[in-house]
Write an enzyme that holds these catalytic residues in place. Sequence first.
Site, PDB file in Angstrom:
ATOM      1  N   LYS A  96      45.121  27.892  42.962  1.00 54.48           N
ATOM      2  CA  LYS A  96      45.351  29.229  43.517  1.00 54.48           C
ATOM      3  C   LYS A  96      45.296  29.095  45.034  1.00 54.48           C
ATOM      4  O   LYS A  96      44.253  28.723  45.596  1.00 54.48           O
ATOM      5  CB  LYS A  96      44.277  30.208  43.036  1.00 54.48           C
ATOM      6  CG  LYS A  96      44.354  31.557  43.728  1.00 54.48           C
ATOM      7  CD  LYS A  96      43.243  32.497  43.264  1.00 54.48           C
ATOM      8  CE  LYS A  96      43.078  33.627  44.261  1.00 54.48           C
ATOM      9  NZ  LYS A  96      41.963  34.519  43.920  1.00 54.48           N
ATOM     10  N   GLY A 157      36.905  42.091  46.835  1.00 59.31           N
ATOM     11  CA  GLY A 157      35.520  42.573  46.800  1.00 59.31           C
ATOM     12  C   GLY A 157      35.380  44.071  46.992  1.00 59.31           C
ATOM     13  O   GLY A 157      34.272  44.582  47.006  1.00 59.31           O
ATOM     14  N   ALA A 183      42.527  40.715  42.898  1.00 61.11           N
ATOM     15  CA  ALA A 183      41.691  41.342  43.930  1.00 61.11           C
ATOM     16  C   ALA A 183      41.823  42.857  43.953  1.00 61.11           C
ATOM     17  O   ALA A 183      42.910  43.403  43.872  1.00 61.11           O
ATOM     18  CB  ALA A 183      41.991  40.803  45.316  1.00 61.11           C
ATOM     19  N   GLY A 184      40.696  43.493  44.064  1.00 62.61           N
ATOM     20  CA  GLY A 184      40.654  44.941  44.236  1.00 62.61           C
ATOM     21  C   GLY A 184      40.382  45.719  42.964  1.00 62.61           C
ATOM     22  O   GLY A 184      39.846  46.824  43.011  1.00 62.61           O
ATOM     23  N   ASN A 205      36.858  39.340  39.732  1.00 65.10           N
ATOM     24  CA  ASN A 205      35.558  38.683  39.809  1.00 65.10           C
ATOM     25  C   ASN A 205      34.466  39.696  40.136  1.00 65.10           C
ATOM     26  O   ASN A 205      33.547  39.919  39.348  1.00 65.10           O
ATOM     27  CB  ASN A 205      35.602  37.577  40.880  1.00 65.10           C
ATOM     28  CG  ASN A 205      34.286  36.837  41.017  1.00 65.10           C
ATOM     29  OD1 ASN A 205      33.565  36.666  40.042  1.00 65.10           O
ATOM     30  ND2 ASN A 205      33.946  36.413  42.216  1.00 65.10           N
ATOM     31  N   THR A 206      34.627  40.358  41.296  1.00 64.67           N
ATOM     32  CA  THR A 206      33.571  41.261  41.763  1.00 64.67           C
ATOM     33  C   THR A 206      33.235  42.343  40.733  1.00 64.67           C
ATOM     34  O   THR A 206      32.064  42.675  40.525  1.00 64.67           O
ATOM     35  CB  THR A 206      33.994  41.930  43.087  1.00 64.67           C
ATOM     36  OG1 THR A 206      34.378  40.891  43.986  1.00 64.67           O
ATOM     37  CG2 THR A 206      32.873  42.733  43.701  1.00 64.67           C
TER      38      THR A 206
END
Lengths: 254, 367
Positions: A96, A157, A183-184, A205-206
């Site tokens: 990635k 994040g 993301a997001g 992830n977050t």
Amino acid sequence: MQDPLIIGGVTLSSRLFIGTGKYSRNTLIPEVIARSGSQVITVALRRVDPQSNDNIISHIPEHMTLLPNTSGARTAEEAVRIARLARAAGLGNWVKIEVINDQKYLLPDNMETIRATEILAAEGFVVLPYMSPDLSAALRLKAAGAAAVMPLGAPIGSNRGLKTRELVRILIAEVDLPVIVDAGIGRPSEAAEAMEMGAAAVLLNTAIATARDPLGMAEAFREAVSAGRRAYLAGLGPVEEGASASSPLTGFLG
Amino acid sequence: MSFYDTLARLTQLPFDGLLKQYTSADVRRAVQAEQLDEEALLALLSPAAEPYLEEMAQKAQRLTRSHFGHVMQLFTPMYLADFCVNHCTYCSFSSIYDFPRKKLTIEEVRKEAEIIAATGLRHLLILTGESRKESPAAYVKECAEVLREYFASVSIEVNPLSTAEYKELVQAGVDGLTLYQEVYHQDTYSKLHVKGPKRVYRNRLDAPERGCQAGFRSVNIGALLGMYDWRQEAFMTAVHARYLQDKYPDCEIGLSIPRFRPYLGQFNPESDVTDRALVQIILAYRLFLPRAGISLSTREAPALRDQLVHLGITKMSAGVSTEVGGHTMEGGTPQFEISDNRSVQEITDMLYQKGLQPVFKDWDILV
């Protein structure tokens, strides 16, 4: 339901990709994998330490497809070097690309990302570039040999959701590659929405790592991604602005 | 144009009046704001913010967990040399103190490295006293080249260098620069730095920017809290950090929060920075600079460190000695007294107990 996602010759039945970065202990990772049903996991090479007793890789089950990321790279050259190190370290040939030289918002640099993709795809890597959702950049990434494109839904994040909705929609419509929203995404409903729009997968992830109950959240995302995909395949009904008039104005035309 | 120009503008501000005039409403607005300006920062550092520490802490923790996760990066300092040509009124390495000075040989550096690396730590901060003769950039470079064999990341905390010298160190694989201004208030700076090249205020103030230009991956700044009014010093530090962050977006700008500690001499700090004040500073930094790393040293006591890990801190030192060769030899003179003597293992255990994962390696030198 047979609906595999094939990337770089690997057939995946789960369309939820997860990360390893923010957990309170690495021993949570195998449990999150199990509950999420995920088959692809991204890991920052910067955190991999083969000399450590608690090397992050040792917590990832064999069956997972590893997606090492180039987190920390500020230029294409750094990303290329990190990718080569990852392959040399035995982490496979998926990568990635993350090239970020904005430390305030951590937004990706599409131009450097394209350069890194060109080099690494030519070297036989399966390249999944993380990008700002921009159509020209996505088309150039395809031409450069990317195996998928990974536009951000909102800054990393932030858990803000699919803020780039309209741009991601255009990528899905115009780019002949799997579009993975990365993301997001903060809520399962947002992951479901991305999937309903036709995204090939989502990476997060977050949202899981910072939930009060990461395992419960992993399962919620598994179901949301699956539901969103089924809805996409089933074809969403048309959205009407108002109610259908029971006495249409043009009824007299017969 | 350098930060000195910004500082010249800021020093015109009537701080005493300003700090008193903020109200609860200003503080609440600042806490809720998404992007904080200088005015909001000052409100968070003002006396009016004191009743709002809990609200600030809740937001600081949310921001920190969201951006950094449940992890804490660990590092440790290694003192290479304590020769110093400056007389600073608050430091044991000051040239006026008579003690046997030491500088590690390359073999001694290697021995220290082996001991430290065996604890699992992979990020190292190397320090020297300020002496261009005894510990010049060439010596630091030579040590760094050896240390790269043992550590994934090597940073420096040495006297301010030129951009060319910094570049040479970057090319040798040093990836981070830490440099404290000590005191931003210029008159106080002149008073505290009695003799030596460190008296040149601007050379020090502009050094972090030279570091950014030279290509360090991370640049860490800070004020030695207690030397002057802490509200003003924290304000200047945070604005300095944002100046660097805006101008050098590819560099990770970090902040440290060192409080004055006992040392060889008898100097007493002018401004008492209480634990509450320290917390207010950390929270204001986090709200003003959501993505900046914030480092916590062993200057603070274990009980306090254990609480601060939840309030915005992202990096901690562990297994620390502030003596030259302190990991392998005895009898050195510490630069200052540390408060947290716990081993790396003890810090690791504490972090896990607090629901945080210690991260020993968060970067690889790519040179």
